[in-house]
Write a protein that holds these residues in place. Structure first.
Motif, short mmCIF file in Angstrom:
data_model
loop_
_atom_site.label_atom_id
_atom_site.label_comp_id
_atom_site.label_asym_id
_atom_site.label_seq_id
_atom_site.Cartn_x
_atom_site.Cartn_y
_atom_site.Cartn_z
N GLY A 73 9.39 13.42 140.24
CA GLY A 73 9.49 12.53 141.39
C GLY A 73 10.20 11.24 141.03
O GLY A 73 11.30 11.24 140.48
N ALA A 74 9.55 10.14 141.32
CA ALA A 74 10.14 8.82 141.04
C ALA A 74 9.73 8.27 139.68
O ALA A 74 9.99 7.09 139.39
CB ALA A 74 9.74 7.84 142.14
N GLU A 75 9.14 9.10 138.84
CA GLU A 75 8.63 8.61 137.55
C GLU A 75 9.75 8.05 136.68
O GLU A 75 9.59 6.99 136.04
CB GLU A 75 7.92 9.75 136.83
N ALA B 114 12.78 3.39 134.42
CA ALA B 114 14.01 2.62 134.24
C ALA B 114 13.86 1.20 134.76
O ALA B 114 14.30 0.24 134.10
CB ALA B 114 15.17 3.32 134.93
N LEU B 115 13.25 1.05 135.93
CA LEU B 115 13.14 -0.27 136.54
C LEU B 115 12.12 -1.16 135.85
O LEU B 115 12.05 -2.36 136.14
CB LEU B 115 12.79 -0.12 138.02
N THR B 116 11.33 -0.59 134.95
CA THR B 116 10.41 -1.40 134.14
C THR B 116 10.81 -1.41 132.67
O THR B 116 10.06 -1.93 131.84
CB THR B 116 8.97 -0.85 134.27
N ASP B 117 11.97 -0.84 132.37
CA ASP B 117 12.46 -0.80 131.00
C ASP B 117 13.22 -2.09 130.69
O ASP B 117 14.26 -2.37 131.30
CB ASP B 117 13.39 0.40 130.82
N PHE C 92 16.99 -1.57 129.94
CA PHE C 92 17.84 -1.33 131.11
C PHE C 92 18.04 -2.60 131.92
O PHE C 92 19.16 -2.90 132.34
CB PHE C 92 17.21 -0.24 131.99
N LEU C 93 16.98 -3.35 132.14
CA LEU C 93 17.09 -4.58 132.94
C LEU C 93 17.96 -5.61 132.24
O LEU C 93 18.79 -6.28 132.88
CB LEU C 93 15.69 -5.14 133.21
N THR C 94 17.79 -5.76 130.93
CA THR C 94 18.62 -6.71 130.19
C THR C 94 20.08 -6.28 130.20
O THR C 94 20.99 -7.12 130.37
CB THR C 94 18.11 -6.84 128.74
#
Length: 308
Positions: A68-70, A75-78, A81-83
């Motif tokens: 699913g969206a796991e 990714a959005l809490t990694d 990735f965010l940096t």
């Protein structure tokens, strides 16, 4: 004696031939577009919805299970990735206005009546774009490496020490590589649009007493707004695909660039270093979505400014 006129072609036959001609002309493009863009994006989207799960002690290998969206939550809490996304956005904030401004200024200069040897300057400006990005990055890494670079040797002779690949300057060094390579192509696009500006409009501005600078800024640039929008849009999309330059710079021993420095590098490392193709597909889909959002925003802003 008058000759008989040829029979008129039936209108129904002409109408049926036109859609067929359009289909034959546009069909190969849409087929290739679907094969090289739509199908890979669809496959990446499907991959992003699954993950691999090991059962027992793992002798039987992983099994694919629906996630699913796991992966998207991951990714959005990694932080990596965010940096990396923040770096790419900062890179774009510097690179896009800089290359568009320089390209417009050089194109206006080439289009002015004061410029001679236009073909020579066209060739000189366009040559860096012919060089593949991989080769350009290797050349610039050589110019950024202490002990090898004549630029660094010259700066050290003047008493200045600059670490082009350090943490505080490597982003600007990458911007420099991208500007050097893409500037000439954008200059050509804008210059071609300038050549389509009616000469009567330019002459009217000059008769009204406008100088070269006012004519360029107040007359020519508004006439090529559509071309400037296209160049800006392509440049924004290209800035989000930052991969080749930092990947090569990362190979330098004194570079601060890591293997996950940008989202595209993170996707590459996840796929080919960790064999985590599902997470790599998730990162790719998120970057594609970001490019779509930025493209839509720029398009809406451009249409709003061009509206009467």
């Amino acid at each position: 004696m008058a000759t008989a006129a040829p029979p008129a072609r039936p209108r129904a036959a002409t109408r049926t031939r036109r859609p067929r001609a359009v289909l034959w002309l546009l069909g190969p493009f849409f087929a290739l577009f679907a094969l090289t863009y739509i199908a890979p994006m669809g496959y990446a989207l499907v991959l992003s919805l699954y993950r691999e799960k090991f059962t027992g002690i793992g002798w039987d290998g992983p099994t694919r299970v629906f996630a699913g969206a796991e992966n998207y939550v991951r990714a959005l809490t990694d932080p990596t990735f965010l940096t990396g996304t923040g770096r790419v956005l900062l890179y774009g904030l510097i690179y896009v206005p800089l290359v568009i401004t320089l390209a417009a200024a050089l194109a206006l200069l080439l289009d002015s009546a004061l410029t001679a040897a236009r073909r020579f300057f066209h060739t000189v400006l366009f040559l860096p774009h012919i060089v593949p990005g991989l080769i350009a990055a290797i050349v610039w890494v050589y110019l950024y490496t202490p002990g090898l670079s004549p630029i660094i040797d010259g700066l050290e002779g003047l008493g200045a020490e600059v670490d082009f690949l350090g943490g505080n300057t490597v982003l600007l060094s990458l911007v420099n590589i991208a500007v050097w390579q893409s500037l000439g192509f954008n200059v050509v696009l804008i210059y071609v649009a300038l050549r389509a500006v009616p000469a009567s409009t330019v002459e009217a501005a000059r008769l009204d007493g406008a100088g070269e600078l006012r004519t360029a800024v107040l007359v020519k640039l508004p006439q090529i707004r559509a071309a400037m929008f296209v160049v800006t849009l392509f440049t924004i999309i290209g800035s989000l695909q930052l991969f080749t330059e930092p990947q090569i710079v990362q190979s330098a021993g004194n570079s601060s660039v890591t293997s996950t420095w940008t989202p595209n590098m993170l996707a590459y490392a996840a796929a080919f270093n960790s064999n985590d193709y599902h997470y790599a597909a998730t990162v790719s889909v998120l970057i594609a979505a970001l490019a779509g959002v930025l493209s839509f925003t720029v398009t809406k802003l451009a249409h709003r400014r061009s509206a009467p």
